[in-house]
Design an enzyme around this catalytic site. Structure first.
Site, short mmCIF file in Angstrom:
data_model
loop_
_atom_site.label_atom_id
_atom_site.label_comp_id
_atom_site.label_asym_id
_atom_site.label_seq_id
_atom_site.Cartn_x
_atom_site.Cartn_y
_atom_site.Cartn_z
N LEU A 145 0.85 -1.19 0.00
CA LEU A 145 0.00 0.00 0.00
C LEU A 145 0.89 1.24 0.00
CD1 LEU A 145 -2.80 1.36 0.25
CD2 LEU A 145 -2.54 1.24 2.74
N LEU A 167 -5.38 -3.06 7.54
CA LEU A 167 -4.49 -2.41 8.51
C LEU A 167 -5.07 -2.45 9.90
CD1 LEU A 167 -3.27 0.58 6.34
CD2 LEU A 167 -1.89 -1.33 7.17
N GLU A 185 2.01 0.85 10.22
CA GLU A 185 0.59 0.55 10.47
C GLU A 185 -0.10 1.74 11.13
OE1 GLU A 185 -0.52 -2.79 9.93
OE2 GLU A 185 1.46 -3.45 9.33
N THR A 245 1.08 5.91 11.91
CA THR A 245 2.04 6.52 12.82
C THR A 245 1.34 6.93 14.11
OG1 THR A 245 1.57 8.74 12.03
CG2 THR A 245 3.28 7.52 10.85
N PHE A 252 -6.55 16.44 9.86
CA PHE A 252 -5.57 16.05 8.83
C PHE A 252 -6.18 15.86 7.45
CE2 PHE A 252 -6.47 11.46 8.61
CZ PHE A 252 -7.20 11.28 9.78
#
Lengths: 254, 388
Positions: B135, B243, B367, B369, B387
């Site tokens: 990914l 994930l 996986e 941060t 974000f």
């Protein structure tokens, strides 16, 4: 082939032992399948894989001993029998052999496997006694196992090498550590162990006289092993290697 | 009666059932006997011992939380305990199992066609086939939505172009699960090793996760048949769901690494004497050890709680973020603190501490941060995304 493997649940030998009077405290302490018995379970599983049949674990001990049996079942044994009875507290090796013999005699068997000795009591007399009570030959201190022409043939460890001995079935065999490399239980094995037949018996369900369950042996004193002293120092005067070799020979290590 | 066990102070074992304890003990023993003796050397030489993969497969640990196709269908707590015990040996092994089970097998099991499941899963569960997950790209880590790797149709085939980076198991993988942009949104593709136009390049100069293979995947007009696409999902929710699975394992694994550091520091402190007494008798050492022990017990309790939520089907991705953020940052700080107790000895591979410390630097980042997990939690409690 009907294979019986005798196993024992013992207090974890990696932890300091806790005494209950003159007896090792067994209940409420962390216990494990005797590491020596893992070789027996593995030997049984390998013979079953080679020859077919089933592996039955037999143990005597408090209810907590089912943990050890479950471990053996998760390695791949087919079923387990635990003889658990308050009257058996403090049983000696002879009583243990009588109880196990009575449990084993309830069905047909071709081979009974046990460790050479337990990692708690260390008497080392139970398997030989068991063979006598069952009236079958015994092959002891086994380091390699094969079955050919319907007979069991093993390497028997001796002080200075090994003997090759064989006998017919049914028989009793004791295995040394190192006879094989015990497998790890797989996750599927652990899950499958839950569903395998597990029988818990009291002594009243066995054909054994009540008098035969009274230990003839009495522990009269227990003391701690002496602290290990500092080793012997041999200054190397040019003969160091020879002296080390002599020392190891005397210790029968080489 | 002795006081609480220094290695399980709150008796968290009591929260596990018999099978979970037996599994934990079995994997701990496997890790102690098969991984720990060699790990210092593998780490130093930057080797991953692939020969151990079939052994891990035989234990039934690869894809163990999936159902069918050779997988065992284990509960979330069982899977977590496996991650913890493996990472107590080394994060590289837990990473291997996470990637194989949660990032490669999980999408095949969840989004794959019947043919894809039958072709790949049994061999992957047995450890005969290794998978990886592509990914992250060189320019897009936390923001995968801008990925450049693309797949375009040519007749019924797909043509894949682009590059993936920081791919665990990449160089040893027999099959890569690769996420690429298409006209129909992001889709997953199964790319077998040896496919023309697909190559890998290992990343060698790592000072973390050295006993683990990390690679780049390069796709240069890589042609794949129509059957290589995972039919069951489109959009980023595909890779993000994978994930979330893998992060769940990290919540547990991090506590394994922390436990190894704590146990090492505790033993060391009892035997190392300075000023005529064991350093364990000094107040500052005790402060460090107690802080470590408390955080490990809390983090393990958190892992068990999240595991039970997952087993009940009630675990949200944000709760996984909570666990990953908390447990990894505490594990890293425990590793650093443990290193101070070992003094100079703590910087060598004789002891596991600095190896875990360096590994955890990667675990903190991969996986998701710690920053992104913080922002996900911030968004969850304020309603404002900081974000995107």
């Amino acid at each position: 082939m009907n294979i019986i493997v005798c196993v024992k649940h013992i207090p974890d030998p990696n932890l300091p032992g806790v005494m209950d009077g003159f007896r090792l405290k067994r209940e409420g302490v962390q216990g494990v399948l005797d590491p020596g018995d893992e070789f027996g379970v593995e030997a049984g599983l390998r013979l079953k894989e080679e020859l077919g049949g089933e592996v039955t674990l037999v143990s005597m001990g408090p209810a907590q001993a089912q943990e050890a049996l479950r471990r053996g079942l998760s390695m791949g044994a087919d079923k387990a029998v635990l003889i658990s009875d308050d009257s058996l507290r403090g049983a000696d090796a002879l009583v243990t052999a009588r109880v196990l013999a009575a449990a084993i005699k309830r069905g047909a068997f071709d081979l009974v496997i046990a460790g050479v000795e337990s990692t708690d009591g260390y008497t080392g007399t139970m398997p030989a006694t068991l063979a006598e009570l069952l009236g079958v030959p015994q092959l002891t201190f086994t380091t390699a196992i094969e079955v050919s022409d319907g007979r069991l043939r093993v390497r028997r460890q001796s002080a200075d090498g090994y003997q090759v001995v064989e006998c017919s079935f049914p028989c009793v065999m004791t295995v040394t550590a190192g006879v094989n490399e015990p497998r790890y239980a797989s996750f599927k094995g652990i899950m499958a162990a839950k569903k395998k037949p597990f029988e818990q018996l009291s002594t009243s369900e066995l054909e054994v006289e009540p008098d035969a369950l009274k230990p003839g042996q009495e522990v009269v004193e227990v003391s701690l092993v002496e602290q290990r002293k500092a080793g012997e120092v041999l200054p190397d005067d040019g003969q160091g290697a020879v002296r080390i070799a002599t020392f190891l020979k005397e210790a029968k290590v080489i | 009666m002795a006081g609480p066990n220094p290695h399980d102070f709150l008796d968290l074992s009591a929260l596990l059932n018999d099978e979970e304890r037996l599994l934990r003990d079995t994997v701990r023993r496997f890790a102690t006997e098969r991984i720990s003796p060699g790990i210092g050397g593998w780490f130093e030489r930057a080797e991953f011992p692939r020969a151990l993969v079939p052994e891990i497969g035989a234990l039934g640990l690869l894809g163990m939380h999936l159902q069918g196709y050779g997988c065992a269908g284990a509960g979330a707590v069982s899977y977590g305990l496996v991650c913890l015990e493996l990472e107590a040996a080394d994060s590289g092994f837990r990473s291997f199992v996470s990637v194989q089970g949660s990032l490669a097998m999980f999408p095949i099991r969840t989004y794959g066609s019947e043919e894809q499941k039958e072709r790949w899963l049994p061999g992957m569960a047995a450890g005969e086939i290794v998978g990886c997950f592509g990914l992250t790209e060189p320019d897009f880590g936390s923001d995968p939505s801008r990925m450049r790797t693309s797949a375009r149709r040519e007749g019924s085939d797909w043509i894949l172009n682009g590059a993936k980076s920081w791919i665990t198991n990449g160089g040893i993988a027999d099959v890569a699960v690769v996420w690429a942009r298409t006209d129909d949104g992001v889709r997953g593709f199964l790319v077998p090793r040896g496919t023309s136009g697909f190559s890998t390049r290992d990343i060698h100069n790592k000072l973390s996760l050295r006993a683990s293979v990390t690679s780049e995947l390069i796709f240069d007009d890589c042609r794949l048949p129509a059957g290589a696409m995972l039919p069951g999902v489109s959009g980023l929710k595909g890779p993000l769901s994978c994930l979330s699975e893998a992060r769940y394992g990290i919540i547990w694994g991090a506590m394994g690494a922390a436990r190894a550091c704590y146990e090492c520091a505790l033993e060391y402190s009892k035997t190392r004497e300075q000023f005529d007494k064991p350093i364990a008798a000094f107040q500052m050492t005790q402060q460090k050890l107690v802080d470590m022990m408390i955080e490990i017990q809390k983090g393990t309790l958190l892992a068990i709680h999240l595991g039970r939520l997952k087993e009940a089907g009630r675990l949200s991705p944000q709760q996984v973020s909570f666990g990953k953020l908390n447990n990894v940052r505490h594990a890293l700080s425990i590793a650093r603190e443990a290193r101070t107790i070992l003094g100079a000895n703590g910087i060598t591979l004789e002891y596991p501490v600095i190896r875990h410390m360096n590994n955890l630097e990667s675990v903190l980042t991969y996986e998701g941060t710690s920053e992104i997990h913080t922002l996900l939690l911030g968004q969850a409690i304020t309603g404002h995304s900081a974000f995107q």
